[in-house]
Write a protein that holds these residues in place. Structure first.
Motif, PDB file in Angstrom:
ATOM      1  N   ASP A 196      39.207  30.077  36.627  1.00  0.00           N
ATOM      2  CA  ASP A 196      38.970  29.456  37.933  1.00  0.00           C
ATOM      3  C   ASP A 196      37.820  28.450  37.804  1.00  0.00           C
ATOM      4  OD1 ASP A 196      38.181  28.861  40.603  1.00  0.00           O
ATOM      5  OD2 ASP A 196      38.931  30.790  41.303  1.00  0.00           O
ATOM      6  N   PRO A 197      38.058  27.163  38.095  1.00  0.00           N
ATOM      7  CA  PRO A 197      37.011  26.156  37.915  1.00  0.00           C
ATOM      8  C   PRO A 197      36.044  26.034  39.086  1.00  0.00           C
ATOM      9  CG  PRO A 197      39.018  25.078  38.618  1.00  0.00           C
ATOM     10  CD  PRO A 197      39.346  26.555  38.502  1.00  0.00           C
ATOM     11  N   LEU A 198      36.343  26.695  40.207  1.00  0.00           N
ATOM     12  CA  LEU A 198      35.543  26.520  41.421  1.00  0.00           C
ATOM     13  C   LEU A 198      34.735  27.757  41.793  1.00  0.00           C
ATOM     14  CD1 LEU A 198      38.158  24.585  43.612  1.00  0.00           C
ATOM     15  CD2 LEU A 198      36.457  23.669  42.015  1.00  0.00           C
ATOM     16  N   VAL A 199      35.370  28.915  41.751  1.00  0.00           N
ATOM     17  CA  VAL A 199      34.680  30.188  41.997  1.00  0.00           C
ATOM     18  C   VAL A 199      34.775  30.994  40.708  1.00  0.00           C
ATOM     19  CG1 VAL A 199      34.605  32.311  43.353  1.00  0.00           C
ATOM     20  CG2 VAL A 199      35.255  30.147  44.452  1.00  0.00           C
ATOM     21  N   PRO A 200      33.670  31.170  39.979  1.00  0.00           N
ATOM     22  CA  PRO A 200      33.740  31.863  38.687  1.00  0.00           C
ATOM     23  C   PRO A 200      34.387  33.244  38.802  1.00  0.00           C
ATOM     24  CG  PRO A 200      31.589  30.840  38.986  1.00  0.00           C
ATOM     25  CD  PRO A 200      32.309  30.694  40.289  1.00  0.00           C
ATOM     26  N   PHE A 201      35.212  33.579  37.815  1.00  0.00           N
ATOM     27  CA  PHE A 201      35.915  34.861  37.782  1.00  0.00           C
ATOM     28  C   PHE A 201      34.958  36.032  37.961  1.00  0.00           C
ATOM     29  CE2 PHE A 201      36.853  38.412  34.842  1.00  0.00           C
ATOM     30  CZ  PHE A 201      37.901  38.990  35.546  1.00  0.00           C
ATOM     31  N   ASN A 202      33.751  35.904  37.433  1.00  0.00           N
ATOM     32  CA  ASN A 202      32.767  36.982  37.501  1.00  0.00           C
ATOM     33  C   ASN A 202      32.465  37.407  38.938  1.00  0.00           C
ATOM     34  OD1 ASN A 202      29.455  37.473  37.604  1.00  0.00           O
ATOM     35  ND2 ASN A 202      30.522  38.616  35.999  1.00  0.00           N
ATOM     36  N   GLN A 203      32.681  36.538  39.913  1.00  0.00           N
ATOM     37  CA  GLN A 203      32.394  36.887  41.298  1.00  0.00           C
ATOM     38  C   GLN A 203      33.255  38.063  41.776  1.00  0.00           C
ATOM     39  OE1 GLN A 203      30.120  35.159  43.880  1.00  0.00           O
ATOM     40  NE2 GLN A 203      29.179  35.104  41.851  1.00  0.00           N
ATOM     41  N   SER A 204      34.511  38.075  41.415  1.00  0.00           N
ATOM     42  CA  SER A 204      35.360  39.219  41.773  1.00  0.00           C
ATOM     43  C   SER A 204      35.049  40.425  40.896  1.00  0.00           C
ATOM     44  CB  SER A 204      36.841  38.849  41.642  1.00  0.00           C
ATOM     45  OG  SER A 204      37.254  38.019  42.707  1.00  0.00           O
TER      46      SER A 204
END
Length: 319
Positions: free
Chosen positions: A253-261
């Motif tokens: 994901d280029p906009l919301v980093p995967f790490n957020q989920s």
């Protein structure tokens, strides 16, 4: 049996009959139950079109004793763009409502160009209270309200799922302040969960920048307004009584980093909350429409109807 003629399945008439039969069958399945849509219902007692919602309800009567659970779509757009019309996409609310097992709603909320945080969550909570206050009128079960959103909408549904009972986020909007804004289940499509940690991982956006969507949301650079940035972070409110969640996020994901989920999912699990993470390996800032049937409906059937099995964490192809 030996000596008997086999059916002539290759005969043109037989093939035509089978084609018509299967076409009719598929058409009936895809059509589903008829849906009634009620548009632009004000939920906050104002004339602001950004404080309205659309309802999508099966035309078949709801169960008299309980009503139907309702799934509420919240749109994305960086909190500064987008509208509730995205909830009417065929692979979103309509697919759910046509099963006959759910009602649907898609809500608008004030964007960051009009009002700063916490206006957005105040609007969302007012919409949930309005649905509870009008549950009997529309055949809704007030005890079974799920929320589903993507990107900024994923953030807002996560806030609804984790901040139940937090007075500072309730607001005073609408005529149904006696109703709860808690929700029963959360479907989070790649939403931010910890604003101050977004730049810890690669992204096309510099989230700490004064002009980032997150800084525009709260009205100041997030690293210079940490208290407000925490107040706008679902991770900050995780507690054992949070609603069950299912998260979907692409590793690229280029906009919301995967790490957020990932970090939000881990925090919920640590608190003892039911949480599932669907990783789209190599996926970007989107999810396939097929995931509605593959994951969303089974998750809702289990969470709201007690049917089927809980979905486990898994890694899938992006399409």
């Amino acid at each position: 049996m030996l000596g008997q003629k086999r059916p002539q399945l290759n005969h043109p008439c037989v093939r035509l009959f089978l084609a018509i039969f299967f076409f009719s069958l598929c058409a009936g399945i895809s059509k589903g139950i008829e849906v009634k849509v009620l548009r632009n219902l004000p939920y906050a007692g104002t004339a602001n079109p950004r404080q309205t919602l659309d309802l999508a309800i099966p035309k078949e009567p709801a169960p008299e004793k309980t009503g139907r659970p309702i799934v509420v779509w919240i749109h994305g757009g960086g909190w500064k763009n987008g509208d509730k019309g995205s909830g009417h996409r065929p692979d979103r609310l309509r697919t759910l409502v046509q099963t006959g097992r759910y009602a649907g709603a898609t809500i608008a909320y004030r964007l960051s160009g009009e009002a700063k945080w916490p206006a957005q969550i105040h609007d969302c909570k007012a919409a949930i209270r309005w649905l509870r206050g009008n549950a009997k009128k529309y055949g809704i079960d007030p005890k079974r309200i799920a929320v589903w959103g993507s990107s900024a909408g994923g953030h807002l549904v996560s806030m609804l799922g984790s901040s139940g009972g937090k007075e500072e986020l309730e607001g005073k909007l609408g005529k149904h302040l006696d109703q709860s804004s808690r929700v029963s289940a959360v479907i989070n499509y790649y939403g931010p969960s910890a604003l101050l940690k977004m730049d810890d991982y690669p992204s096309k956006i510099v989230h700490n920048d004064p002009h980032s969507p997150e800084s525009q949301l709260i009205g100041n650079p997030i690293q210079k307004s940490k208290k407000k940035a925490l107040q706008a972070s679902p991770l900050h409110f995780v507690s054992p009584d949070d609603a069950p969640h299912i998260h979907f996020h692409g590793t690229d994901d280029p906009l919301v980093p995967f790490n957020q989920s990932e970090i939000y999912h881990k925090a919920l699990k640590k608190a003892g909350v039911q949480s599932t993470l669907i990783i789209s390996k190599g996926g970007g800032h989107n999810m396939p429409g097929s995931f509605t049937h593959r994951f969303v409906i089974p998750f809702l059937d289990h969470a709201l109807h007690g049917k089927g099995k809980a979905i486990s964490d898994q890694t899938v192809a992006p399409a």
